[in-house]
Design a protein around this motif. Structure first.
Motif, short mmCIF file in Angstrom:
data_model
loop_
_atom_site.label_atom_id
_atom_site.label_comp_id
_atom_site.label_asym_id
_atom_site.label_seq_id
_atom_site.Cartn_x
_atom_site.Cartn_y
_atom_site.Cartn_z
N THR A 5 29.97 22.63 -23.17
CA THR A 5 31.35 22.12 -23.11
C THR A 5 32.17 22.45 -21.94
N ALA A 6 32.81 21.31 -21.53
CA ALA A 6 33.23 21.40 -20.27
C ALA A 6 34.59 22.50 -20.56
N THR A 7 35.01 22.96 -19.15
CA THR A 7 36.25 23.67 -19.24
C THR A 7 37.32 23.16 -18.39
N GLU A 44 41.67 19.09 -21.13
CA GLU A 44 42.22 19.97 -21.95
C GLU A 44 42.83 19.30 -23.34
N LYS A 45 43.25 18.12 -22.97
CA LYS A 45 43.68 17.31 -24.17
C LYS A 45 42.50 16.70 -24.96
N THR A 46 41.70 16.28 -24.34
CA THR A 46 40.42 15.85 -25.17
C THR A 46 39.92 17.00 -26.11
N LEU A 47 39.75 18.17 -25.25
CA LEU A 47 39.11 19.45 -26.09
C LEU A 47 40.00 19.68 -27.26
N GLN A 48 41.21 19.43 -27.47
CA GLN A 48 42.09 19.59 -28.35
C GLN A 48 41.28 19.12 -29.85
N THR A 49 40.64 18.10 -29.81
CA THR A 49 40.45 17.37 -30.99
C THR A 49 38.76 16.95 -30.91
N LEU A 50 38.26 16.47 -29.69
CA LEU A 50 36.92 15.90 -29.62
C LEU A 50 36.19 16.56 -28.38
N PRO A 51 34.87 16.31 -28.46
CA PRO A 51 34.04 16.99 -27.29
C PRO A 51 34.17 16.24 -25.99
N TRP A 52 34.13 17.17 -24.86
CA TRP A 52 33.85 16.87 -23.41
C TRP A 52 32.79 17.54 -22.97
N LEU A 53 31.58 17.03 -22.57
CA LEU A 53 30.52 17.93 -22.07
C LEU A 53 30.05 17.65 -20.89
N GLY A 64 27.08 15.52 -14.37
CA GLY A 64 27.40 14.50 -15.23
C GLY A 64 28.24 14.80 -16.38
N TYR A 65 28.94 13.99 -17.00
CA TYR A 65 29.82 14.35 -18.21
C TYR A 65 29.95 13.26 -19.07
N VAL A 66 30.36 13.75 -20.31
CA VAL A 66 30.38 12.56 -21.25
C VAL A 66 31.76 13.02 -22.23
N TYR A 67 32.29 12.46 -22.82
CA TYR A 67 33.43 12.43 -23.56
C TYR A 67 33.71 11.42 -24.63
N ALA A 89 26.15 10.24 -8.50
CA ALA A 89 25.12 9.52 -7.76
C ALA A 89 23.91 9.89 -7.39
N ASP A 90 23.74 11.16 -7.03
CA ASP A 90 22.35 11.71 -6.90
C ASP A 90 21.50 12.23 -8.01
N ALA A 91 22.03 12.33 -9.10
CA ALA A 91 21.54 12.55 -10.30
C ALA A 91 21.34 11.27 -11.14
N ARG A 92 21.50 9.88 -10.77
CA ARG A 92 21.25 8.75 -11.51
C ARG A 92 19.68 8.56 -11.90
N GLY A 93 19.37 7.99 -12.98
CA GLY A 93 18.11 7.73 -13.09
C GLY A 93 17.26 8.96 -13.55
N GLN A 94 17.60 10.17 -13.86
CA GLN A 94 17.11 11.33 -14.26
C GLN A 94 17.16 11.68 -15.59
N GLY A 95 17.67 11.03 -16.25
CA GLY A 95 17.78 11.32 -17.83
C GLY A 95 19.18 12.04 -18.14
N VAL A 96 20.16 12.13 -16.89
CA VAL A 96 21.19 13.11 -17.47
C VAL A 96 22.06 12.41 -18.50
N GLY A 97 22.27 11.03 -18.19
CA GLY A 97 23.34 10.30 -19.28
C GLY A 97 22.65 10.40 -20.61
N ARG A 98 21.54 10.23 -20.94
CA ARG A 98 20.79 10.14 -22.17
C ARG A 98 20.64 11.63 -22.94
N ARG A 99 20.62 12.58 -21.93
CA ARG A 99 20.84 13.94 -22.61
C ARG A 99 22.02 14.23 -22.92
N LEU A 100 23.01 14.05 -22.09
CA LEU A 100 24.34 14.25 -22.30
C LEU A 100 24.94 13.46 -23.83
#
Length: 176
Positions: A5-7, A44-53, A64-67, A89-100
């Motif tokens: 979870t993001a902080t 902070e606002k997102t985490l009041q109700t929904l995930p931000w990872l 990377g991040y998703v929310y 940018a340097d992490a694209r194409g490595q499955g980061v987005g899929r895992r998130l």
């Protein structure tokens, strides 16, 4: 790779990932790069109700991040969310987005959400590929809906089911 979870302390790293997307592309329709304080407030606002990872690379740096955010305000839409993913940018194409996204979808389903939507400024083959790889299907296009860099741009919309409930209970708040 670690996903957590993001902080608010992640705001600087998140801003660093997002800034070139706002500044140099039409992927985001924001016209000005939000500052670190603004990004901290969004987290902070997102985490009041929904995930931000966030995803952390082997060095422990955010790569990377998703929310999720509310899809629409009316009560009948409460089981639907809009989702967003960005990868350094340097992490694209490595499955980061899929895992998130995989972890985000698990959390959203556990909370009681039934549908996820993603808007993608077109053209954007990488984002379309990511979203379709994680189960989204294209449902339509808003034509010439965003004006940036002196031109009109389309936004394609994709939808992915999270769970099927005939009579769902209201979704629960995310608790990190």
């Amino acid at each position: 790779m670690t996903i957590r979870t993001a902080t608010p302390a992640d705001a600087e790293a998140v801003t660093a990932i997002y800034a070139p997307i706002v500044r140099d592309t039409v992927i985001s329709f924001e016209l000005e790069v939000p500052g670190v304080d603004e990004m901290r407030s969004r987290i902070e606002k997102t985490l009041q109700t929904l995930p931000w990872l966030v995803a952390l690379d082997a060095r422990g740096e955010v790569n990377g991040y998703v929310y999720a955010g509310r899809h629409r305000e009316r009560a009948a839409y409460q089981w639907a969310v809009d989702v967003t993913a960005y990868v350094r940018a340097d992490a694209r194409g490595q499955g980061v987005g899929r895992r998130l996204y995989g972890r985000l979808f698990e959390l959203l389903a556990e909370l009681g959400y039934c549908q996820a939507f993603a808007g993608i400024a077109l053209p954007n083959a990488a984002s379309v590929g990511l979203h379709e790889a994680v189960g989204f299907q294209r449902i339509g296009v808003y034509r010439a809906v965003g004006f940036k860099f002196g031109a009109w741009h389309d936004v394609g919309w994709w939808q992915r089911p999270l769970r099927a409930d005939a009579a769902p209970l209201p979704p629960r708040r995310f608790v990190s």
